[in-house]
Design a protein around this motif. Sequence first.
Motif, PDB file in Angstrom:
ATOM      1  N   LEU A   1     -10.952 -38.814  14.760  1.00  0.00           N
ATOM      2  CA  LEU A   1     -10.624 -40.236  14.850  1.00  0.00           C
ATOM      3  C   LEU A   1     -10.025 -40.594  16.208  1.00  0.00           C
ATOM      4  CD1 LEU A   1      -9.090 -40.695  11.283  1.00  0.00           C
ATOM      5  CD2 LEU A   1     -11.388 -41.328  12.040  1.00  0.00           C
ATOM      6  N   SER A   2     -10.053 -39.621  17.142  1.00  0.00           N
ATOM      7  CA  SER A   2      -9.566 -39.824  18.516  1.00  0.00           C
ATOM      8  C   SER A   2      -8.066 -40.105  18.586  1.00  0.00           C
ATOM      9  CB  SER A   2     -10.348 -40.942  19.220  1.00  0.00           C
ATOM     10  OG  SER A   2     -11.643 -40.496  19.536  1.00  0.00           O
ATOM     11  N   TYR A   3      -7.286 -39.470  17.712  1.00  0.00           N
ATOM     12  CA  TYR A   3      -5.831 -39.486  17.855  1.00  0.00           C
ATOM     13  C   TYR A   3      -5.427 -38.251  18.651  1.00  0.00           C
ATOM     14  CZ  TYR A   3      -5.278 -43.219  14.405  1.00  0.00           C
ATOM     15  OH  TYR A   3      -5.320 -44.420  13.739  1.00  0.00           O
ATOM     16  N   SER A   4      -4.554 -38.427  19.620  1.00  0.00           N
ATOM     17  CA  SER A   4      -4.126 -37.277  20.422  1.00  0.00           C
ATOM     18  C   SER A   4      -3.172 -36.376  19.653  1.00  0.00           C
ATOM     19  CB  SER A   4      -3.464 -37.752  21.714  1.00  0.00           C
ATOM     20  OG  SER A   4      -2.364 -38.601  21.422  1.00  0.00           O
ATOM     21  N   GLU A   5      -2.492 -36.937  18.656  1.00  0.00           N
ATOM     22  CA  GLU A   5      -1.537 -36.154  17.867  1.00  0.00           C
ATOM     23  C   GLU A   5      -1.792 -36.371  16.378  1.00  0.00           C
ATOM     24  OE1 GLU A   5       0.665 -34.109  19.080  1.00  0.00           O
ATOM     25  OE2 GLU A   5       0.516 -34.625  21.208  1.00  0.00           O
ATOM     26  N   GLN A   6      -1.640 -35.300  15.611  1.00  0.00           N
ATOM     27  CA  GLN A   6      -1.793 -35.410  14.164  1.00  0.00           C
ATOM     28  C   GLN A   6      -0.763 -36.386  13.585  1.00  0.00           C
ATOM     29  OE1 GLN A   6      -2.063 -31.666  11.997  1.00  0.00           O
ATOM     30  NE2 GLN A   6      -0.911 -32.530  10.292  1.00  0.00           N
ATOM     31  N   SER A   7       0.453 -36.395  14.165  1.00  0.00           N
ATOM     32  CA  SER A   7       1.519 -37.261  13.647  1.00  0.00           C
ATOM     33  C   SER A   7       1.140 -38.740  13.792  1.00  0.00           C
ATOM     34  CB  SER A   7       2.832 -36.979  14.375  1.00  0.00           C
ATOM     35  OG  SER A   7       2.678 -37.146  15.774  1.00  0.00           O
ATOM     36  N   ALA A   8       0.426 -39.091  14.874  1.00  0.00           N
ATOM     37  CA  ALA A   8       0.004 -40.490  15.075  1.00  0.00           C
ATOM     38  C   ALA A   8      -0.989 -40.900  13.991  1.00  0.00           C
ATOM     39  CB  ALA A   8      -0.609 -40.663  16.459  1.00  0.00           C
ATOM     40  N   PHE A   9      -1.902 -39.997  13.640  1.00  0.00           N
ATOM     41  CA  PHE A   9      -2.853 -40.264  12.554  1.00  0.00           C
ATOM     42  C   PHE A   9      -2.110 -40.456  11.229  1.00  0.00           C
ATOM     43  CE2 PHE A   9      -5.200 -37.849   9.126  1.00  0.00           C
ATOM     44  CZ  PHE A   9      -5.904 -38.955   8.668  1.00  0.00           C
ATOM     45  N   GLN A  10      -1.138 -39.586  10.964  1.00  0.00           N
ATOM     46  CA  GLN A  10      -0.406 -39.678   9.699  1.00  0.00           C
ATOM     47  C   GLN A  10       0.355 -40.997   9.578  1.00  0.00           C
ATOM     48  OE1 GLN A  10       1.457 -35.688  10.182  1.00  0.00           O
ATOM     49  NE2 GLN A  10       0.682 -35.273   8.136  1.00  0.00           N
ATOM     50  N   ARG A  11       0.965 -41.427  10.684  1.00  0.00           N
ATOM     51  CA  ARG A  11       1.691 -42.708  10.668  1.00  0.00           C
ATOM     52  C   ARG A  11       0.725 -43.869  10.413  1.00  0.00           C
ATOM     53  NH1 ARG A  11       4.432 -40.441  15.076  1.00  0.00           N
ATOM     54  NH2 ARG A  11       3.109 -41.609  16.549  1.00  0.00           N
ATOM     55  N   ALA A  12      -0.409 -43.852  11.092  1.00  0.00           N
ATOM     56  CA  ALA A  12      -1.388 -44.930  10.923  1.00  0.00           C
ATOM     57  C   ALA A  12      -1.912 -44.958   9.488  1.00  0.00           C
ATOM     58  CB  ALA A  12      -2.541 -44.737  11.899  1.00  0.00           C
ATOM     59  N   PHE A  13      -2.193 -43.790   8.933  1.00  0.00           N
ATOM     60  CA  PHE A  13      -2.743 -43.736   7.573  1.00  0.00           C
ATOM     61  C   PHE A  13      -1.740 -44.284   6.562  1.00  0.00           C
ATOM     62  CE2 PHE A  13      -4.232 -41.941   3.589  1.00  0.00           C
ATOM     63  CZ  PHE A  13      -5.597 -42.088   3.693  1.00  0.00           C
TER      64      PHE A  13
ATOM     65  N   PRO B   1      -1.693 -38.863   4.311  1.00  0.00           N
ATOM     66  CA  PRO B   1      -3.016 -38.287   4.065  1.00  0.00           C
ATOM     67  C   PRO B   1      -3.006 -37.219   2.976  1.00  0.00           C
ATOM     68  CG  PRO B   1      -2.622 -38.497   6.418  1.00  0.00           C
ATOM     69  CD  PRO B   1      -1.328 -38.824   5.739  1.00  0.00           C
ATOM     70  N   GLN B   2      -1.947 -36.382   2.960  1.00  0.00           N
ATOM     71  CA  GLN B   2      -1.868 -35.337   1.931  1.00  0.00           C
ATOM     72  C   GLN B   2      -1.772 -35.954   0.543  1.00  0.00           C
ATOM     73  OE1 GLN B   2       0.088 -35.621   4.679  1.00  0.00           O
ATOM     74  NE2 GLN B   2       0.846 -33.619   5.391  1.00  0.00           N
ATOM     75  N   GLN B   3      -0.930 -36.986   0.398  1.00  0.00           N
ATOM     76  CA  GLN B   3      -0.777 -37.641  -0.907  1.00  0.00           C
ATOM     77  C   GLN B   3      -2.085 -38.282  -1.348  1.00  0.00           C
ATOM     78  OE1 GLN B   3       2.408 -40.265   0.199  1.00  0.00           O
ATOM     79  NE2 GLN B   3       4.030 -38.897  -0.546  1.00  0.00           N
ATOM     80  N   TRP B   4      -2.764 -38.957  -0.420  1.00  0.00           N
ATOM     81  CA  TRP B   4      -4.023 -39.624  -0.746  1.00  0.00           C
ATOM     82  C   TRP B   4      -5.071 -38.614  -1.187  1.00  0.00           C
ATOM     83  CZ3 TRP B   4      -9.165 -39.872   0.397  1.00  0.00           C
ATOM     84  CH2 TRP B   4      -9.842 -41.035   0.069  1.00  0.00           C
ATOM     85  N   ARG B   5      -5.115 -37.473  -0.478  1.00  0.00           N
ATOM     86  CA  ARG B   5      -6.106 -36.427  -0.807  1.00  0.00           C
ATOM     87  C   ARG B   5      -5.843 -35.876  -2.205  1.00  0.00           C
ATOM     88  NH1 ARG B   5      -7.361 -32.108   3.814  1.00  0.00           N
ATOM     89  NH2 ARG B   5      -9.437 -33.027   3.989  1.00  0.00           N
ATOM     90  N   LYS B   6      -4.578 -35.664  -2.541  1.00  0.00           N
ATOM     91  CA  LYS B   6      -4.250 -35.137  -3.877  1.00  0.00           C
ATOM     92  C   LYS B   6      -4.627 -36.124  -4.977  1.00  0.00           C
ATOM     93  CE  LYS B   6      -0.506 -31.997  -2.553  1.00  0.00           C
ATOM     94  NZ  LYS B   6       0.950 -31.743  -2.575  1.00  0.00           N
ATOM     95  N   GLN B   7      -4.472 -37.412  -4.677  1.00  0.00           N
ATOM     96  CA  GLN B   7      -4.803 -38.441  -5.672  1.00  0.00           C
ATOM     97  C   GLN B   7      -6.296 -38.482  -5.999  1.00  0.00           C
ATOM     98  OE1 GLN B   7      -3.241 -41.957  -3.813  1.00  0.00           O
ATOM     99  NE2 GLN B   7      -1.088 -41.360  -4.142  1.00  0.00           N
ATOM    100  N   GLN B   8      -7.113 -37.947  -5.073  1.00  0.00           N
ATOM    101  CA  GLN B   8      -8.562 -37.973  -5.283  1.00  0.00           C
ATOM    102  C   GLN B   8      -9.032 -36.833  -6.199  1.00  0.00           C
ATOM    103  OE1 GLN B   8      -9.932 -40.801  -3.977  1.00  0.00           O
ATOM    104  NE2 GLN B   8      -7.778 -41.003  -3.389  1.00  0.00           N
ATOM    105  N   ASP B   9      -8.173 -35.826  -6.396  1.00  0.00           N
ATOM    106  CA  ASP B   9      -8.561 -34.663  -7.219  1.00  0.00           C
ATOM    107  C   ASP B   9      -8.673 -35.035  -8.692  1.00  0.00           C
ATOM    108  OD1 ASP B   9      -8.600 -33.182  -4.933  1.00  0.00           O
ATOM    109  OD2 ASP B   9      -6.562 -32.408  -5.199  1.00  0.00           O
TER     110      ASP B   9
END
Length: 332
Positions: A304-316, A324-332
Amino acid sequence: MQQFKDYTGSVYGGLGHLLYAYSQAQGLAISEKLQQVQNLERFDYSLWRALLTDIEQHVQVPALGLSIAEYVQPKHLGIIAYIALSCNTLGEALYRYHDFHRLLYDGSPLQVNIQGNYLAINWGEIPFNLTTQVTNEIAIALMLQFLRLFMEFETVHIHEVHFTHPAPKNVALYEQYFGCKVRFSQALAQIILPIQELAKPFRQGDQTLQQLLMQQAQALLEKLPHCTQLDQRIQQAILMGLQKNLYQIQPIANQLNMSVRQLQRHLQQQGTTYQQRMQEVRHLLAEQYLKDPHLGLQEIALLLSYSEQSAFQRAFKQWTGSTPQQWRKQQD
């Protein structure tokens, strides 16, 4: 060398699937260790080395790493396969491979050096005792197969290939596979290419991966209101721009043969801005990538062209109210 004393690198889970596919094709029993890594996002390099050693003891074929690499598919390569679709030349692909290599195969750091009219790509720094001939073979052969998968011709001309371990009895097998001189007992495991090879073009995209990207684009379009033909082109331009890390408004406008002002005016008429539209694309793509259990958060952030994983997590979290982890678990 001190930092590698207790080396604990890791490999992408898709490589476990590659070993599974090879074992099935050869009629080998699937070991418990190999079965256990099938659902892992990543697993330890030491386990990867042990799995290769187990297979080597059962099949006892020469040049095992080269044989395994023949079975590789884009799905085994993860993020590199996604991104390779946007490459135009061998040089660009090698640049991408260098950038993302450790996400696929962290068995050895990848280094690129120019030596006169040649480009040397080597796997250095890892102590000799932490590698085997097979781990080196498959590291080099996977990169070559990666290139072959996406090039519009079968042959990548190689000048020489070097291995650090002593020469086996069947050196001719290696020279036939690589199509060049292969040297053993060398200081580094490396592949040496003529620099002019870097200009070779890629085909317009592997059909499987092209279909994947088009499905993503279509899913994005269906979720956007007031979709016009121009909106569709904007979505596809942003989608491909994110793959190339060229998603800012200027290169997107250039791709659409528009001025930045024209693009901004169109989006303003839609009641939105370029930044909002780009974030919508990122949000919807993020959810699709999170549905793939083999893509880690760092890999998704890069896609997604984020330079840092933390920036992606904040945006999500801003988009969904969940990490992202919570959302992924909810899909199971």
